[in-house]
Design a protein around this motif. Structure first.
Motif, short mmCIF file in Angstrom:
data_model
loop_
_atom_site.label_atom_id
_atom_site.label_comp_id
_atom_site.label_asym_id
_atom_site.label_seq_id
_atom_site.Cartn_x
_atom_site.Cartn_y
_atom_site.Cartn_z
N UNK A 59 -12.57 18.95 0.32
CA UNK A 59 -11.50 18.30 1.08
C UNK A 59 -10.22 19.06 0.76
N UNK A 60 -9.47 19.49 1.80
CA UNK A 60 -8.25 20.25 1.52
C UNK A 60 -7.22 19.44 0.74
N UNK A 61 -6.47 20.14 -0.10
CA UNK A 61 -5.49 19.45 -0.94
C UNK A 61 -4.07 19.81 -0.51
N UNK A 62 -3.25 18.78 -0.33
CA UNK A 62 -1.84 18.95 0.02
C UNK A 62 -1.03 18.41 -1.16
N UNK A 63 -0.12 19.21 -1.68
CA UNK A 63 0.62 18.78 -2.88
C UNK A 63 2.12 18.72 -2.61
N UNK A 64 2.73 17.63 -3.07
CA UNK A 64 4.18 17.49 -2.96
C UNK A 64 4.83 18.19 -4.13
N UNK A 65 5.76 19.08 -3.84
CA UNK A 65 6.52 19.70 -4.92
C UNK A 65 8.00 19.59 -4.56
N UNK A 66 8.86 19.79 -5.55
CA UNK A 66 10.29 19.75 -5.27
C UNK A 66 11.09 19.45 -6.52
N UNK A 67 12.39 19.55 -6.38
CA UNK A 67 13.29 19.26 -7.48
C UNK A 67 13.15 17.79 -7.86
N UNK A 68 13.40 17.48 -9.12
CA UNK A 68 13.30 16.08 -9.53
C UNK A 68 14.29 15.22 -8.73
N UNK A 69 13.84 14.04 -8.34
CA UNK A 69 14.63 13.09 -7.57
C UNK A 69 14.79 13.44 -6.08
N UNK A 70 14.03 14.43 -5.59
CA UNK A 70 14.15 14.83 -4.18
C UNK A 70 13.55 13.79 -3.23
N UNK A 71 12.67 12.94 -3.77
CA UNK A 71 12.04 11.92 -2.94
C UNK A 71 10.56 12.16 -2.71
N UNK A 72 9.91 12.89 -3.61
CA UNK A 72 8.49 13.19 -3.45
C UNK A 72 7.65 11.92 -3.48
N UNK A 73 7.91 11.06 -4.47
CA UNK A 73 7.10 9.86 -4.59
C UNK A 73 7.35 8.91 -3.43
N UNK A 74 8.59 8.90 -2.93
CA UNK A 74 8.90 8.05 -1.78
C UNK A 74 8.11 8.53 -0.57
N UNK A 75 8.04 9.84 -0.40
CA UNK A 75 7.28 10.41 0.71
C UNK A 75 5.78 10.15 0.52
N UNK A 76 5.31 10.24 -0.71
CA UNK A 76 3.92 9.95 -1.02
C UNK A 76 3.59 8.52 -0.60
N UNK A 77 4.50 7.61 -0.94
CA UNK A 77 4.33 6.21 -0.55
C UNK A 77 4.29 6.06 0.96
N UNK A 78 5.24 6.73 1.61
CA UNK A 78 5.35 6.61 3.07
C UNK A 78 4.09 7.13 3.75
N UNK A 79 3.50 8.17 3.21
CA UNK A 79 2.34 8.77 3.85
C UNK A 79 1.03 8.08 3.49
N UNK A 80 1.00 7.40 2.33
CA UNK A 80 -0.28 6.84 1.87
C UNK A 80 -0.28 5.32 1.71
#
Ligand SMILES: Nc1nc2c(ncn2[C@@H]2O[C@H](COP(=O)(O)OP(=O)(O)OP(=O)(O)O)[C@@H](O)[C@H]2O)c(=O)[nH]1
Ligand SMILES: [Mg+2]
Length: 438
Positions: free
Chosen positions: A217-238
């Motif tokens: 299964x292909x893997x998509x990973x969120x990366x970015x500066x701390x506090x950029x909103x990665x976890x918020x986007x993770x929540x929004x998508x999942x």
């Protein structure tokens, strides 16, 4: 009735910050902004910032890092604010630290940015591997700097192993040894113990990873500066309930969820630790295994806080870090997050110039997510082949694999088998070779 003594919250430790702009080296983030970030790190670590000093230098003073004039200014400020801690924005050598502590006296503790980041990581680690990695990094950082008890950091010591308190090891002192030698020996012993423990945890995780690789299964990973909103986007998508917080390094341990978008191939989405400038070398080394996962990703979503005045610099730091980790063949999708904060949803010019294909979203207000999904699917589809397979009912596992992995367009049942047409990830083609209908 006896009065019950309530525990009182310990007051915040008072800290001063010192930023040095070295004119001889190029820094990605200007000193003023770096100091602001250090202040954020300090408050995340539970310190009360009482003030800051800055100095421009061609090169650090060999003994005390800053010049003697600045040092006198620092002493005055310590007296004025009753600060107990001084935090330098640059990494101090063990010698600098010793000299500074000697100069400033017993009551003032000297830390640097790395120690602060290690401290925050220690309190945010939740998995066993995360805790072991941080503990290892802390000891490796501390070993060459052993001069006296580190009160601030000592309280974090031994989180993963259940040890508490200082690392002095009462009762371990052999004849004729100084406390320093005992400490050194004890730390070296702990480091090798932690390495063994980590290896066990990693072997276990390695098996998981292999299983995942086999399932393809292909893997998509969120990366970015701390506090950029990665976890918020993770929540929004999942819709997964991961921790979102307005603080640095809220996320430490990676989380993965499977996403099955309608009409598209499934993929795994991973939320991960944020990056920051001047990440301590010991931490990067300790987190090597976690970071390695990033390098095995099919798609990286580089999340940028486009409302941050320093967004462009932060993005450079992320690119730099990714280059260090080595991201291999991953495709990168740039995501301009927090668009809701920008008036009329205008993307700063400097970001557009650097990332012309960036996708504006608001993870918080769920703006732009469809476009983001489309971009992810477009990349995943590049590796799809159109295929019709004739699968006997006895091959239940293949039938279900096709349904899970392919974008199915038609299904036709016969007496003994099922004819399925759809777009299949090309890497799975060999599994269906015997059943391809031409
Ligand atoms: N206004 C606005 N705030 C956002 C948006 N996305 C995230 N935030 C806020 O930004 C802060 C950080 O969000 P997180 O999702 O925790 O950021 P992160 O990149 O996971 O941070 P770390 O795990 O610390 O590296 C939180 O206060 C979020 O509510 C957005 O689209 N708009
Ligand atoms: Mg996070």
């Amino acid at each position: 009735m006896p009065k019950i003594a309530l525990p009182t919250a310990s007051p915040l430790q008072r800290a001063l910050l010192v930023g040095v702009e070295l004119t001889s080296t190029k820094q990605l983030i200007p000193v003023e902004e770096s100091l602001q970030e250090l202040a954020q790190l300090a408050s995340t670590a539970g310190l009360a910032v009482m003030g800051a000093l800055r100095q421009r230098l061609a090169k650090p003073n060999s003994a005390t890092y800053i010049g003697s004039g600045k040092l006198s200014e620092l002493v005055e400020l310590i007296d004025e604010t009753a600060a107990e801690l001084v935090v330098f924005d640059s990494e101090l050598s063990p010698r600098h630290q010793r000299e500074l502590e000697r100069y400033l006296g017993e009551k003032t503790q000297v830390l640097d940015r790395s120690a602060l980041i290690l401290d925050i990581f220690a309190s945010h680690a939740e998995t066993r591997e995360g805790a072991l990695q941080v503990e290892l990094a802390q000891y490796e950082y501390r070993l060459p700097r052993l001069t006296r008890q580190w009160t601030h950091l000592a309280r974090q010591a031994g989180g993963a192993s259940g040890r508490t308190g200082s690392i002095g090891g009462v009762g371990l002192r052999g004849p004729g040894e100084t406390q320093l030698e005992v400490d050194r020996r004890e730390i070296t012993r702990r480091i090798s113990h932690l390495n063994t423990e980590l290896q066990k945890v990693r072997n276990h995780r390695g098996r998981h990873r292999q299983k995942r690789r086999r399932s393809r299964v292909p893997v998509v990973t969120l990366v970015g500066y701390t506090n950029a909103g990665k976890s918020t986007l993770f929540r929004a998508l999942t819709n997964a309930n991961v921790l979102v917080a307005d603080r640095l390094f809220a996320t430490l341990d990676p989380t993965t969820r499977r996403i099955q978008a309608t009409g598209g191939p499934a993929f795994l989405l991973t939320d991960t630790v944020g990056f920051i400038q001047k990440l301590p070398a010991t931490l990067v080394a300790a987190f090597h295994a976690t970071l390695e996962e990033i390098s095995e990703t099919d798609i990286l979503l580089h999340v940028i806080d486009s409302s941050h005045p320093n967004a462009a610099h932060q993005a450079l730091v992320v690119n730099d870090t990714l280059a260090q980790i080595g991201v291999g063949n991953a495709s990168i999708i740039t995501v301009f997050n927090k668009m809701d904060l920008s008036p009329n949803e205008v993307i700063p010019e400097i970001l557009i110039t650097k990332f012309p294909d960036g996708i504006p979203v608001s993870a918080l207000s769920h703006i732009g997510l469809t476009r983001l999904h489309t971009a992810i699917q477009a990349i995943l589809r590049q590796s799809l082949i159109n295929i019709t397979v004739d699968l006997p009912y006895t091959n239940g596992d293949l039938i279900s694999l096709f349904h899970r992995q392919a974008v199915v367009s038609t299904v036709e049942h016969t007496d003994n088998s099922v004819l399925i047409t759809g777009e299949l990830p090309s890497r799975l083609a060999s599994r269906f070779k015997k059943h391809v209908k031409t």
